[in-house]
Write a protein that holds these residues in place. Sequence first.
Motif, PDB file in Angstrom:
ATOM      1  N   PHE A  48       0.797  -1.227   0.000  1.00 20.99           N
ATOM      2  CA  PHE A  48       0.000   0.000   0.000  1.00 20.99           C
ATOM      3  C   PHE A  48       0.830   1.278   0.000  1.00 20.99           C
ATOM      4  CE2 PHE A  48       0.642  -0.889   4.503  1.00 20.99           C
ATOM      5  CZ  PHE A  48       0.809   0.361   5.081  1.00 20.99           C
ATOM      6  N   LEU A  49       2.156   1.164   0.131  1.00 24.88           N
ATOM      7  CA  LEU A  49       3.022   2.342   0.117  1.00 24.88           C
ATOM      8  C   LEU A  49       3.876   2.361  -1.153  1.00 24.88           C
ATOM      9  CD1 LEU A  49       4.277   2.344   3.815  1.00 24.88           C
ATOM     10  CD2 LEU A  49       2.595   3.893   2.808  1.00 24.88           C
ATOM     11  N   SER A  50       4.034   3.542  -1.723  1.00 20.37           N
ATOM     12  CA  SER A  50       4.887   3.701  -2.901  1.00 20.37           C
ATOM     13  C   SER A  50       6.355   3.663  -2.474  1.00 20.37           C
ATOM     14  CB  SER A  50       4.588   5.034  -3.583  1.00 20.37           C
ATOM     15  OG  SER A  50       5.028   6.112  -2.763  1.00 20.37           O
ATOM     16  N   PRO A  51       7.275   3.440  -3.411  1.00 25.27           N
ATOM     17  CA  PRO A  51       8.705   3.478  -3.068  1.00 25.27           C
ATOM     18  C   PRO A  51       9.113   4.801  -2.422  1.00 25.27           C
ATOM     19  CG  PRO A  51       8.404   2.496  -5.228  1.00 25.27           C
ATOM     20  CD  PRO A  51       7.059   3.019  -4.809  1.00 25.27           C
ATOM     21  N   GLN A  52       8.535   5.905  -2.894  1.00 24.82           N
ATOM     22  CA  GLN A  52       8.862   7.219  -2.329  1.00 24.82           C
ATOM     23  C   GLN A  52       8.387   7.327  -0.881  1.00 24.82           C
ATOM     24  OE1 GLN A  52       7.214   6.737  -5.236  1.00 24.82           O
ATOM     25  NE2 GLN A  52       8.849   7.270  -6.695  1.00 24.82           N
ATOM     26  N   GLU A  53       7.221   6.783  -0.588  1.00 24.88           N
ATOM     27  CA  GLU A  53       6.708   6.812   0.784  1.00 24.88           C
ATOM     28  C   GLU A  53       7.525   5.906   1.696  1.00 24.88           C
ATOM     29  OE1 GLU A  53       2.003   7.749  -0.193  1.00 24.88           O
ATOM     30  OE2 GLU A  53       2.757   5.700  -0.298  1.00 24.88           O
ATOM     31  N   LYS A  76     -15.371   5.136  -4.455  1.00 27.21           N
ATOM     32  CA  LYS A  76     -15.539   4.118  -5.486  1.00 27.21           C
ATOM     33  C   LYS A  76     -14.435   3.077  -5.334  1.00 27.21           C
ATOM     34  CE  LYS A  76     -17.551   7.372  -8.816  1.00 27.21           C
ATOM     35  NZ  LYS A  76     -17.427   7.971 -10.172  1.00 27.21           N
ATOM     36  N   ASN A  77     -14.638   1.929  -5.978  1.00 26.13           N
ATOM     37  CA  ASN A  77     -13.697   0.820  -5.817  1.00 26.13           C
ATOM     38  C   ASN A  77     -12.744   0.648  -6.995  1.00 26.13           C
ATOM     39  OD1 ASN A  77     -14.665  -0.117  -3.235  1.00 26.13           O
ATOM     40  ND2 ASN A  77     -16.489  -0.856  -4.306  1.00 26.13           N
ATOM     41  N   ASP A  78     -12.540   1.716  -7.774  1.00 25.67           N
ATOM     42  CA  ASP A  78     -11.694   1.591  -8.960  1.00 25.67           C
ATOM     43  C   ASP A  78     -10.323   2.249  -8.789  1.00 25.67           C
ATOM     44  OD1 ASP A  78     -12.543   4.195  -8.944  1.00 25.67           O
ATOM     45  OD2 ASP A  78     -13.309   4.224 -10.994  1.00 25.67           O
ATOM     46  N   ILE A  79      -9.881   2.433  -7.543  1.00 28.36           N
ATOM     47  CA  ILE A  79      -8.545   2.970  -7.297  1.00 28.36           C
ATOM     48  C   ILE A  79      -7.793   2.044  -6.339  1.00 28.36           C
ATOM     49  CG2 ILE A  79      -9.220   5.362  -7.703  1.00 28.36           C
ATOM     50  CD1 ILE A  79      -9.147   5.778  -4.649  1.00 28.36           C
ATOM     51  N   PHE A  80      -6.478   2.293  -6.216  1.00 28.14           N
ATOM     52  CA  PHE A  80      -5.622   1.479  -5.364  1.00 28.14           C
ATOM     53  C   PHE A  80      -4.867   2.377  -4.385  1.00 28.14           C
ATOM     54  CE2 PHE A  80      -6.179  -0.704  -9.389  1.00 28.14           C
ATOM     55  CZ  PHE A  80      -6.568  -1.971  -8.979  1.00 28.14           C
ATOM     56  N   LEU A  81      -4.682   1.885  -3.164  1.00 31.63           N
ATOM     57  CA  LEU A  81      -4.013   2.679  -2.133  1.00 31.63           C
ATOM     58  C   LEU A  81      -2.600   3.065  -2.553  1.00 31.63           C
ATOM     59  CD1 LEU A  81      -5.011   0.885   1.212  1.00 31.63           C
ATOM     60  CD2 LEU A  81      -6.217   2.703  -0.009  1.00 31.63           C
ATOM     61  N   LYS A  82      -1.886   2.160  -3.183  1.00 35.17           N
ATOM     62  CA  LYS A  82      -0.486   2.399  -3.531  1.00 35.17           C
ATOM     63  C   LYS A  82      -0.342   3.345  -4.716  1.00 35.17           C
ATOM     64  CE  LYS A  82       3.789  -0.156  -4.525  1.00 35.17           C
ATOM     65  NZ  LYS A  82       4.395  -1.516  -4.556  1.00 35.17           N
ATOM     66  N   GLU A  83      -1.142   3.128  -5.751  1.00 33.88           N
ATOM     67  CA  GLU A  83      -0.967   3.872  -6.996  1.00 33.88           C
ATOM     68  C   GLU A  83      -1.716   5.198  -7.032  1.00 33.88           C
ATOM     69  OE1 GLU A  83      -1.717   0.677  -6.816  1.00 33.88           O
ATOM     70  OE2 GLU A  83      -0.041  -0.371  -7.784  1.00 33.88           O
TER      71      GLU A  83
END
Length: 205
Positions: free
Chosen positions: A120-125, A153-160
């Motif tokens: 759920f975390l990006s490389p930068q985070e 809505k359910n069309d997104i992702f926590l990481k991206e």
Amino acid sequence: MKSITRNHHVLIAKVNYNHFDKLFSLLEKNKIELSPLGRIKNIKRKIEWLTVRSTLIEFLGKPIEIVYDQEHKPHLSDNSTNISISHSHEMIALSLNNDINNGIDIQHLSNKIIRIKEKFLSPQELEKIDPGDVKTLTLYWSIKEALFKVYGKNDIFLKENIEVVTFCKKTMTAVGRIKTDNYFNELRLNLEIIDDYSLAYTVNS
């Protein structure tokens, strides 16, 4: 209960898993529609469902239904205020905001968060966080979950699609960003550690 502003309130309650009959009677007395309970198989989930509604009735001083849209986002039946709901282990949290669509998340602290942080975390985070800091990792999770609920809505992702732009442990505040091809929103959040739980909720700018 926390009054963030005159139009924004955060409600926190501990679930008592021995109070099924008491909670059921309270909602029945207030003529709350109880048929959804029949679709919940787990008794603990039933009691959490009852606790959310009894907490809401106690705060508002009147019975009111919680309804869900096609994305399973909660709304009050009379549309009197915006509501967001979260529960984890023995705690439930509600955010009621008359002014803006809002999000809240409460999460039990657990070492499991260390194992799933890359999901759920990006490389930068990840570069900004001690990889073994359970409290900070869980707060980041709660921030992203609260923002996910704002989007609705359910069309997104926590990481991206959801980014923690700023995070200040000293003031326990953050700024988060939701970004898709067709949507952009940047919101402030308040953060708390309550016993063994992290809490994050969006606030008015």
